[in-house]
Motif scaffolding. Structure first.
Motif, PDB file in Angstrom:
ATOM      1  N   THR A   6       7.355 -68.364   3.936  1.00  0.00           N
ATOM      2  CA  THR A   6       6.566 -69.187   4.521  1.00  0.00           C
ATOM      3  C   THR A   6       5.507 -69.709   3.670  1.00  0.00           C
ATOM      4  OG1 THR A   6       5.018 -67.305   4.898  1.00  0.00           O
ATOM      5  CG2 THR A   6       6.766 -67.576   6.478  1.00  0.00           C
ATOM      6  N   THR A   9       5.334 -74.956   0.872  1.00  0.00           N
ATOM      7  CA  THR A   9       5.027 -76.117   0.381  1.00  0.00           C
ATOM      8  C   THR A   9       3.800 -75.900  -0.564  1.00  0.00           C
ATOM      9  OG1 THR A   9       3.273 -76.523   2.170  1.00  0.00           O
ATOM     10  CG2 THR A   9       5.453 -77.733   2.202  1.00  0.00           C
ATOM     11  N   ARG A  34       3.901 -76.056   7.585  1.00  0.00           N
ATOM     12  CA  ARG A  34       3.393 -76.976   8.424  1.00  0.00           C
ATOM     13  C   ARG A  34       3.845 -78.328   8.288  1.00  0.00           C
ATOM     14  NH1 ARG A  34      -0.966 -73.911   6.740  1.00  0.00           N
ATOM     15  NH2 ARG A  34      -1.607 -72.350   8.356  1.00  0.00           N
ATOM     16  N   LYS A  35       4.506 -78.650   7.358  1.00  0.00           N
ATOM     17  CA  LYS A  35       5.098 -79.945   7.206  1.00  0.00           C
ATOM     18  C   LYS A  35       6.762 -79.673   6.357  1.00  0.00           C
ATOM     19  CE  LYS A  35       2.768 -80.340   2.771  1.00  0.00           C
ATOM     20  NZ  LYS A  35       1.763 -81.340   2.014  1.00  0.00           N
ATOM     21  N   SER A  54      14.517 -76.398   6.497  1.00  0.00           N
ATOM     22  CA  SER A  54      13.312 -76.639   6.433  1.00  0.00           C
ATOM     23  C   SER A  54      12.755 -76.360   8.249  1.00  0.00           C
ATOM     24  CB  SER A  54      12.698 -77.831   5.989  1.00  0.00           C
ATOM     25  OG  SER A  54      11.045 -78.166   6.269  1.00  0.00           O
ATOM     26  N   VAL A  56       9.562 -76.708  10.555  1.00  0.00           N
ATOM     27  CA  VAL A  56       8.044 -76.950  10.519  1.00  0.00           C
ATOM     28  C   VAL A  56       7.451 -76.108  11.717  1.00  0.00           C
ATOM     29  CG1 VAL A  56       6.496 -79.031  11.074  1.00  0.00           C
ATOM     30  CG2 VAL A  56       8.510 -79.268   9.893  1.00  0.00           C
ATOM     31  N   LEU A  57       6.354 -75.521  11.486  1.00  0.00           N
ATOM     32  CA  LEU A  57       5.820 -74.724  12.532  1.00  0.00           C
ATOM     33  C   LEU A  57       4.185 -75.049  12.395  1.00  0.00           C
ATOM     34  CD1 LEU A  57       6.054 -72.518  14.828  1.00  0.00           C
ATOM     35  CD2 LEU A  57       5.875 -70.853  13.091  1.00  0.00           C
ATOM     36  N   ASN A  58       3.875 -75.876  13.553  1.00  0.00           N
ATOM     37  CA  ASN A  58       2.295 -76.001  13.281  1.00  0.00           C
ATOM     38  C   ASN A  58       1.460 -74.895  13.923  1.00  0.00           C
ATOM     39  OD1 ASN A  58       2.765 -78.704  12.506  1.00  0.00           O
ATOM     40  ND2 ASN A  58       3.560 -79.305  14.168  1.00  0.00           N
ATOM     41  N   ASP A  59       1.660 -74.258  14.763  1.00  0.00           N
ATOM     42  CA  ASP A  59       1.092 -73.070  15.547  1.00  0.00           C
ATOM     43  C   ASP A  59       1.296 -72.001  14.984  1.00  0.00           C
ATOM     44  OD1 ASP A  59      -0.683 -71.813  16.989  1.00  0.00           O
ATOM     45  OD2 ASP A  59      -0.001 -72.596  18.841  1.00  0.00           O
ATOM     46  N   TRP A  60       0.857 -71.316  13.996  1.00  0.00           N
ATOM     47  CA  TRP A  60       0.920 -69.871  13.600  1.00  0.00           C
ATOM     48  C   TRP A  60       0.292 -68.686  14.520  1.00  0.00           C
ATOM     49  CZ3 TRP A  60       4.512 -69.378   9.569  1.00  0.00           C
ATOM     50  CH2 TRP A  60       4.819 -70.473   9.015  1.00  0.00           C
ATOM     51  N   THR A  61      -0.494 -69.199  15.333  1.00  0.00           N
ATOM     52  CA  THR A  61      -1.271 -68.325  16.126  1.00  0.00           C
ATOM     53  C   THR A  61      -0.675 -67.670  17.430  1.00  0.00           C
ATOM     54  OG1 THR A  61      -2.457 -69.736  17.250  1.00  0.00           O
ATOM     55  CG2 THR A  61      -3.360 -69.354  15.029  1.00  0.00           C
ATOM     56  N   TYR A  64       6.162 -67.115  18.618  1.00  0.00           N
ATOM     57  CA  TYR A  64       6.928 -68.204  18.171  1.00  0.00           C
ATOM     58  C   TYR A  64       7.938 -68.656  19.287  1.00  0.00           C
ATOM     59  CZ  TYR A  64       5.902 -66.604  13.275  1.00  0.00           C
ATOM     60  OH  TYR A  64       5.165 -66.289  12.194  1.00  0.00           O
TER      61      TYR A  64
END
Length: 87
Positions: A6, A9, A34-35, A54, A56-61, A64
């Motif tokens: 995780t 980048t 996130r990218k 790769s 991409v996961l924008n929301d980690w809160t 999943y």
């Protein structure tokens, strides 16, 4: 061995990716960030760049999504390099 990284980048995460692509014991690297993640520019010729996927996961809160759970379920190890850069 399947490895999840995780924060792939960032400074630490990209170095972990670079080393993992060189290691023959690691057969698959799932980079979560996130990218989109690409092989580091300083990856050596002997790095197996095809091992890298790769995600991409924008929301980690929140919980999943099922698609993410399916991709991480059989991992052997995870290196959590996700961080927030202080401003």
């Amino acid at each position: 061995m399947k490895l999840i990284v995780t924060g792939a980048t960032g400074l630490v995460g990209s170095e972990v990716i670079r080393l993992a692509l060189r290691n023959p014991d690691i057969t698959s690297v799932l980079a979560i960030a996130r990218k989109p993640v690409t092989p580091p520019a300083n990856a050596e010729m002997k790095a197996e760049k095809s091992k890298l996927r790769s995600l991409v996961l924008n929301d980690w809160t929140n919980t999943y999504p099922e698609s993410v759970k399916q991709q991480i379920k059989d991992a052997d190890a995870c290196i959590w390099a996700l961080a927030v850069t202080p401003s």
